[in-house]
Design a protein around this motif. Structure first.
Motif, PDB file in Angstrom:
ATOM      1  N   ALA A 285       0.844  -1.204   0.000  1.00 43.30           N
ATOM      2  CA  ALA A 285       0.000   0.000   0.000  1.00 43.30           C
ATOM      3  C   ALA A 285       0.879   1.254   0.000  1.00 43.30           C
ATOM      4  O   ALA A 285       0.576   2.232  -0.695  1.00 43.30           O
ATOM      5  CB  ALA A 285      -0.939  -0.009   1.201  1.00 43.30           C
ATOM      6  N   CYS A 286       1.980   1.216   0.758  1.00 40.22           N
ATOM      7  CA  CYS A 286       2.926   2.349   0.742  1.00 40.22           C
ATOM      8  C   CYS A 286       3.553   2.485  -0.646  1.00 40.22           C
ATOM      9  O   CYS A 286       3.718   3.603  -1.158  1.00 40.22           O
ATOM     10  CB  CYS A 286       4.006   2.157   1.802  1.00 40.22           C
ATOM     11  SG  CYS A 286       3.355   2.173   3.487  1.00 40.22           S
ATOM     12  N   ALA A 287       3.899   1.346  -1.268  1.00 42.92           N
ATOM     13  CA  ALA A 287       4.452   1.380  -2.628  1.00 42.92           C
ATOM     14  C   ALA A 287       3.409   1.914  -3.608  1.00 42.92           C
ATOM     15  O   ALA A 287       3.739   2.671  -4.530  1.00 42.92           O
ATOM     16  CB  ALA A 287       4.908  -0.019  -3.044  1.00 42.92           C
TER      17      ALA A 287
ATOM     18  N   PHE B 286      -4.690   0.763   0.195  1.00 44.38           N
ATOM     19  CA  PHE B 286      -4.926  -0.621   0.647  1.00 44.38           C
ATOM     20  C   PHE B 286      -5.975  -1.297  -0.239  1.00 44.38           C
ATOM     21  O   PHE B 286      -5.808  -2.437  -0.669  1.00 44.38           O
ATOM     22  CB  PHE B 286      -5.395  -0.639   2.110  1.00 44.38           C
ATOM     23  CG  PHE B 286      -4.290  -0.451   3.107  1.00 44.38           C
ATOM     24  CD1 PHE B 286      -3.799   0.810   3.394  1.00 44.38           C
ATOM     25  CD2 PHE B 286      -3.730  -1.539   3.760  1.00 44.38           C
ATOM     26  CE1 PHE B 286      -2.775   0.992   4.312  1.00 44.38           C
ATOM     27  CE2 PHE B 286      -2.702  -1.374   4.680  1.00 44.38           C
ATOM     28  CZ  PHE B 286      -2.229  -0.106   4.957  1.00 44.38           C
ATOM     29  N   HIS B 287      -7.074  -0.581  -0.501  1.00 43.93           N
ATOM     30  CA  HIS B 287      -8.131  -1.173  -1.330  1.00 43.93           C
ATOM     31  C   HIS B 287      -7.610  -1.484  -2.728  1.00 43.93           C
ATOM     32  O   HIS B 287      -7.914  -2.534  -3.296  1.00 43.93           O
ATOM     33  CB  HIS B 287      -9.338  -0.233  -1.396  1.00 43.93           C
ATOM     34  CG  HIS B 287     -10.145  -0.217  -0.132  1.00 43.93           C
ATOM     35  ND1 HIS B 287     -10.799  -1.334   0.352  1.00 43.93           N
ATOM     36  CD2 HIS B 287     -10.387   0.769   0.766  1.00 43.93           C
ATOM     37  CE1 HIS B 287     -11.417  -1.033   1.487  1.00 43.93           C
ATOM     38  NE2 HIS B 287     -11.178   0.239   1.762  1.00 43.93           N
ATOM     39  N   ALA B 288      -6.808  -0.569  -3.277  1.00 42.10           N
ATOM     40  CA  ALA B 288      -6.282  -0.782  -4.631  1.00 42.10           C
ATOM     41  C   ALA B 288      -5.385  -2.017  -4.670  1.00 42.10           C
ATOM     42  O   ALA B 288      -5.469  -2.835  -5.597  1.00 42.10           O
ATOM     43  CB  ALA B 288      -5.515   0.463  -5.085  1.00 42.10           C
ATOM     44  N   VAL B 289      -4.530  -2.180  -3.653  1.00 40.60           N
ATOM     45  CA  VAL B 289      -3.630  -3.341  -3.618  1.00 40.60           C
ATOM     46  C   VAL B 289      -4.434  -4.632  -3.463  1.00 40.60           C
ATOM     47  O   VAL B 289      -4.158  -5.634  -4.141  1.00 40.60           O
ATOM     48  CB  VAL B 289      -2.595  -3.182  -2.481  1.00 40.60           C
ATOM     49  CG1 VAL B 289      -1.865  -4.494  -2.213  1.00 40.60           C
ATOM     50  CG2 VAL B 289      -1.603  -2.077  -2.825  1.00 40.60           C
ATOM     51  N   LEU B 290      -5.442  -4.615  -2.603  1.00 45.09           N
ATOM     52  CA  LEU B 290      -6.267  -5.820  -2.425  1.00 45.09           C
ATOM     53  C   LEU B 290      -6.966  -6.195  -3.730  1.00 45.09           C
ATOM     54  O   LEU B 290      -7.068  -7.378  -4.075  1.00 45.09           O
ATOM     55  CB  LEU B 290      -7.291  -5.605  -1.301  1.00 45.09           C
ATOM     56  CG  LEU B 290      -6.695  -5.581   0.115  1.00 45.09           C
ATOM     57  CD1 LEU B 290      -7.755  -5.174   1.136  1.00 45.09           C
ATOM     58  CD2 LEU B 290      -6.106  -6.937   0.494  1.00 45.09           C
ATOM     59  N   ARG B 291      -7.438  -5.186  -4.472  1.00 45.45           N
ATOM     60  CA  ARG B 291      -8.080  -5.465  -5.771  1.00 45.45           C
ATOM     61  C   ARG B 291      -7.088  -6.100  -6.742  1.00 45.45           C
ATOM     62  O   ARG B 291      -7.408  -7.074  -7.425  1.00 45.45           O
ATOM     63  CB  ARG B 291      -8.632  -4.168  -6.384  1.00 45.45           C
ATOM     64  CG  ARG B 291     -10.033  -3.797  -5.923  1.00 45.45           C
ATOM     65  CD  ARG B 291     -10.670  -2.754  -6.847  1.00 45.45           C
ATOM     66  NE  ARG B 291      -9.884  -1.534  -6.962  1.00 45.45           N
ATOM     67  CZ  ARG B 291      -9.957  -0.515  -6.098  1.00 45.45           C
ATOM     68  NH1 ARG B 291     -10.780  -0.567  -5.067  1.00 45.45           N
ATOM     69  NH2 ARG B 291      -9.215   0.554  -6.269  1.00 45.45           N
TER      70      ARG B 291
END
Ligand SMILES: [Zn+2]
Ligand SMILES: [Zn+2]
Length: 326
Positions: free
Chosen positions: A150-152, A276-281
């Motif tokens: 998420a930080c990346a 976070f949501h973008a990474v989980l997707r």
């Protein structure tokens, strides 16, 4: 409802040792049974400080990169829910929070650092508001990488041109940024002076080495003055240098070079919930496979040597794994 949850928690001692101890976590707030937890660069800084100046800093219980299952919740989470943790707890009331810039929160607390006991433990208590439900089909090690990814992602989202891009530093953040930019269709090369980290980049299918010519995007993720210098050198005129690592001290900018290149220079700090949501997707869609970044370690083998290996660059991201799946 159970009275509490007892299990091993790793303490980073004042003497610079990592010791597993029994800890009882009361059934308050939301309690998680941790399946896997990663060691962050922040934890490593805490480790180094205690090794270099033993006895001067207190014992601490680190860990904020967590994949877990809810075992108790006063906050409405059903028991058994697989989750990851957004460990930077924002107050929700200050001006930056009201503007949605939660990473600028005036009272920001980091789990295992400035808030409570951390997640390098079998059980950890967190506010329910810090949790995100883990979608199906994401392996437990990748789930433990969601926070650094998420930080990346927060950094990669600041890159607005089509590349090609160069990433300096093949640690977790650097490689995470490289993978995310590649997933967006950019050509990305990676440079790292450590043969082990360069090999990891190659394992991920990333070209290693500085391409010929200047580049429109250079991401400095090494955290070194040399990396920062090389980034300013490698970037093309009108290009963008994005700093995605924490440096200390002062960074030199040669004024004539910056002026001549019309340099665009910026930093990335932390992550927002949207990252976070973008990474989980992306993980759920199978677009991203970050698992090679991690070195899984069993709880019986996890300890001081794990941190020493990371400090020496032999591993990039140790992840203690209790449960093979969530
Ligand atoms: Zn972290
Ligand atoms: Zn706030």
């Amino acid at each position: 409802m159970s009275d509490g949850f007892e299990g091993t928690a790793y303490t980073l001692t004042s003497a610079g040792e990592v010791v597993g101890r029994k800890r009882s976590v009361p059934a308050e707030r939301t309690v998680l049974r941790v399946a896997a937890a990663g060691v962050c660069g922040t934890d490593l800084i805490d480790f180094r400080g205690r090794v270099e100046r033993p006895g001067t800093l207190p014992d601490t219980s680190p860990g904020h990169e967590i994949a877990a299952t809810v075992v108790h919740s006063d906050d409405g989470w059903p028991v058994g829910t697989p989750v990851v943790v957004d460990p930077a707890f924002h107050c929700g009331a200050c001006a930056p929070c009201a503007a949605g810039r939660t990473s600028y929160c005036e009272r920001l607390l980091l789990l295992g650092h400035t808030y409570g006991s951390g997640g390098l433990a079998r059980y950890v208590a967190v506010p329910g508001s810090a949790l995100l439900r883990l979608p199906h089909g994401i392996d437990v090690v990748s789930a433990a990488l969601v926070e650094p990814l998420a930080c990346a992602h927060h950094a990669a989202a600041k890159v607005t041109c089509d590349g090609p891009a160069l990433v300096l530093g093949a640690g977790t953040i650097g490689l995470g940024v490289a993978l995310l930019l590649r997933a967006r269709g950019l050509d990305v090369a990676v440079v790292d002076p450590s043969p082990g980290r360069a090999a990891l980049a190659a394992d991920l299918g990333l070209p290693v080495g500085r391409p010929d010519g200047a580049l429109p995007v250079v991401v400095e993720a090494s955290g070194t003055v040399t990396g920062f210098h090389d980034a300013l050198d490698a970037v093309a005129r009108g290009g963008h240098v994005l700093v995605a690592a924490q440096h200390s001290g002062t960074l030199p900018v040669e004024a004539g070079l910056a002026f001549g290149k019309e340099l665009r220079l910026g930093w990335s700090l932390g992550a927002l919930r949207a990252d976070f949501h973008a990474v989980l997707r992306l993980l759920a869609a199978g677009v991203l496979d970050p698992s090679p970044l991690a070195t899984p370690v069993g709880p019986e083998d996890f300890g001081t040597a794990t941190f020493r290996d990371m400090a020496a660059g032999r591993t990039a991201k140790p992840v203690v794994v209790w449960d093979a799946q969530l």
